[in-house]
Design an enzyme around this catalytic site. Sequence first.
Site, PDB file in Angstrom:
ATOM      1  N   ASN A 183      -0.330  -8.907  -9.983  1.00  0.00           N
ATOM      2  CA  ASN A 183      -1.328  -8.071 -10.659  1.00  0.00           C
ATOM      3  C   ASN A 183      -0.575  -6.934 -11.348  1.00  0.00           C
ATOM      4  O   ASN A 183      -0.094  -6.026 -10.689  1.00  0.00           O
ATOM      5  CB  ASN A 183      -2.326  -7.531  -9.626  1.00  0.00           C
ATOM      6  CG  ASN A 183      -3.310  -6.549 -10.229  1.00  0.00           C
ATOM      7  OD1 ASN A 183      -3.390  -6.406 -11.458  1.00  0.00           O
ATOM      8  ND2 ASN A 183      -4.064  -5.860  -9.381  1.00  0.00           N
ATOM      9  N   TRP A 184      -0.487  -7.016 -12.659  1.00  0.00           N
ATOM     10  CA  TRP A 184       0.308  -6.036 -13.408  1.00  0.00           C
ATOM     11  C   TRP A 184      -0.378  -4.681 -13.563  1.00  0.00           C
ATOM     12  O   TRP A 184       0.242  -3.709 -14.001  1.00  0.00           O
ATOM     13  CB  TRP A 184       0.658  -6.610 -14.785  1.00  0.00           C
ATOM     14  CG  TRP A 184       1.872  -7.483 -14.772  1.00  0.00           C
ATOM     15  CD1 TRP A 184       2.519  -7.969 -13.664  1.00  0.00           C
ATOM     16  CD2 TRP A 184       2.597  -7.968 -15.904  1.00  0.00           C
ATOM     17  NE1 TRP A 184       3.594  -8.730 -14.039  1.00  0.00           N
ATOM     18  CE2 TRP A 184       3.671  -8.746 -15.407  1.00  0.00           C
ATOM     19  CE3 TRP A 184       2.457  -7.836 -17.283  1.00  0.00           C
ATOM     20  CZ2 TRP A 184       4.594  -9.380 -16.250  1.00  0.00           C
ATOM     21  CZ3 TRP A 184       3.366  -8.463 -18.120  1.00  0.00           C
ATOM     22  CH2 TRP A 184       4.425  -9.220 -17.603  1.00  0.00           C
ATOM     23  N   HIS A 220     -11.187  -5.450  -7.229  1.00  0.00           N
ATOM     24  CA  HIS A 220     -10.000  -4.681  -6.830  1.00  0.00           C
ATOM     25  C   HIS A 220     -10.431  -3.258  -6.445  1.00  0.00           C
ATOM     26  O   HIS A 220     -11.337  -2.693  -7.069  1.00  0.00           O
ATOM     27  CB  HIS A 220      -8.968  -4.631  -7.960  1.00  0.00           C
ATOM     28  CG  HIS A 220      -7.641  -4.146  -7.480  1.00  0.00           C
ATOM     29  ND1 HIS A 220      -7.381  -2.807  -7.289  1.00  0.00           N
ATOM     30  CD2 HIS A 220      -6.528  -4.815  -7.085  1.00  0.00           C
ATOM     31  CE1 HIS A 220      -6.151  -2.674  -6.800  1.00  0.00           C
ATOM     32  NE2 HIS A 220      -5.610  -3.874  -6.673  1.00  0.00           N
ATOM     33  N   GLU A 222      -6.764  -6.770   0.763  1.00  0.00           N
ATOM     34  CA  GLU A 222      -5.864  -5.683   0.375  1.00  0.00           C
ATOM     35  C   GLU A 222      -6.317  -4.378   1.018  1.00  0.00           C
ATOM     36  O   GLU A 222      -7.197  -3.691   0.463  1.00  0.00           O
ATOM     37  CB  GLU A 222      -5.877  -5.500  -1.145  1.00  0.00           C
ATOM     38  CG  GLU A 222      -5.402  -6.695  -1.936  1.00  0.00           C
ATOM     39  CD  GLU A 222      -4.836  -6.289  -3.290  1.00  0.00           C
ATOM     40  OE1 GLU A 222      -3.664  -6.567  -3.531  1.00  0.00           O
ATOM     41  OE2 GLU A 222      -5.567  -5.679  -4.094  1.00  0.00           O
ATOM     42  N   GLY A 236       0.489   0.219  -2.774  1.00  0.00           N
ATOM     43  CA  GLY A 236       1.428   1.147  -3.402  1.00  0.00           C
ATOM     44  C   GLY A 236       2.018   2.198  -2.479  1.00  0.00           C
ATOM     45  O   GLY A 236       2.599   3.176  -2.943  1.00  0.00           O
ATOM     46  N   GLY A 263       1.452  -6.286  -6.476  1.00  0.00           N
ATOM     47  CA  GLY A 263       1.321  -5.299  -7.547  1.00  0.00           C
ATOM     48  C   GLY A 263       2.686  -4.898  -8.080  1.00  0.00           C
ATOM     49  O   GLY A 263       3.306  -5.615  -8.863  1.00  0.00           O
TER      50      GLY A 263
HETATM   51  P1  13P Z   1       1.209  -3.078  -4.551  1.00  0.00           P
HETATM   52  O1  13P Z   1       1.884  -4.410  -4.309  1.00  0.00           O
HETATM   53  O2  13P Z   1       1.854  -2.276  -5.622  1.00  0.00           O
HETATM   54  O3  13P Z   1       1.003  -2.335  -3.264  1.00  0.00           O
HETATM   55  O4  13P Z   1      -0.255  -3.408  -5.117  1.00  0.00           O
HETATM   56  C1  13P Z   1      -1.062  -4.320  -4.471  1.00  0.00           C
HETATM   57  C2  13P Z   1      -2.246  -4.575  -5.302  1.00  0.00           C
HETATM   58  O5  13P Z   1      -3.105  -3.736  -5.471  1.00  0.00           O
HETATM   59  C3  13P Z   1      -2.359  -5.879  -5.964  1.00  0.00           C
HETATM   60  O6  13P Z   1      -3.637  -6.095  -6.467  1.00  0.00           O
END
Ligand code: 13P
Length: 246
Positions: free
Chosen positions: A7-8, A96, A165, A171, A228
Amino acid sequence: MKYFIGNWKMFGVPKSIDILNKINSFYSKDKNIKKYKVIIAPPYTLIQTFARYFKNKKISISAQNCYQKDHFSSNTASVSPYMIKSVGAKYCIVGHSDNRIEGDTHEILKKKVQFALKNNLKVIFCIGENKIDKKNKKTFIVLKNQITKVLDKKLNMNNVIVAYEPIWSIGTGKIPSENELVKTTIYIKKILIKIFQKSPSVLYGGSVDENNVKLFKQIKEIDGFLIGGASKSSKKFIDIIKNYYR
Ligand code: 13P
């Protein structure tokens, strides 16, 4: 089948196709190719070019969101599932936490899922508790609510993937313990089986990287990852796959 989905978020310009090219050349030659699927969700601005370029290649393209109406309407800056499908995306992320925070309610998400499926997009439906829910031991209640308010048995479960998630993990570099993740994934599948008789694939997302992916290998209940930050680097993304199958 396992999934490695990137997911960019708000990242990428036309030349970022180089990243996908590198991932695609690794993927198409990988001896484990039959065991997993790679999907990348670039921003709306890049879907058409990327989907066209990778049409007959291995990687599939996903949208990161869609508007809760089917076709055309007078909602400024909105993009419908019909429009997404028409430019070649095969998947659509829905729910999301970034978009739940911006106002996506269960009712809105239900429409997004319905219209995405109606337009032959496969849905990657995101759920997850926040830090306070977790602290108050409300994780299971929150997850059950997020699932049952949106998914119902009339939907084609073969076109639904669920991504767990935890918001506190996105993040942050923090990941759930193995024990927590096993319990939560089993719980999610139990709820999904109640709805569909059978569980769709359930992925994990939140700070997955090339180092910690090994920890998830043991957890057979997890059907893949929504990645992400690490999906913006071809090296990191490829290393995640390599280390998972090592
Ligand atoms: P990160 O891998 O940057 O923690 O993000 C996860 C995410 O929200 C993917 O949709």
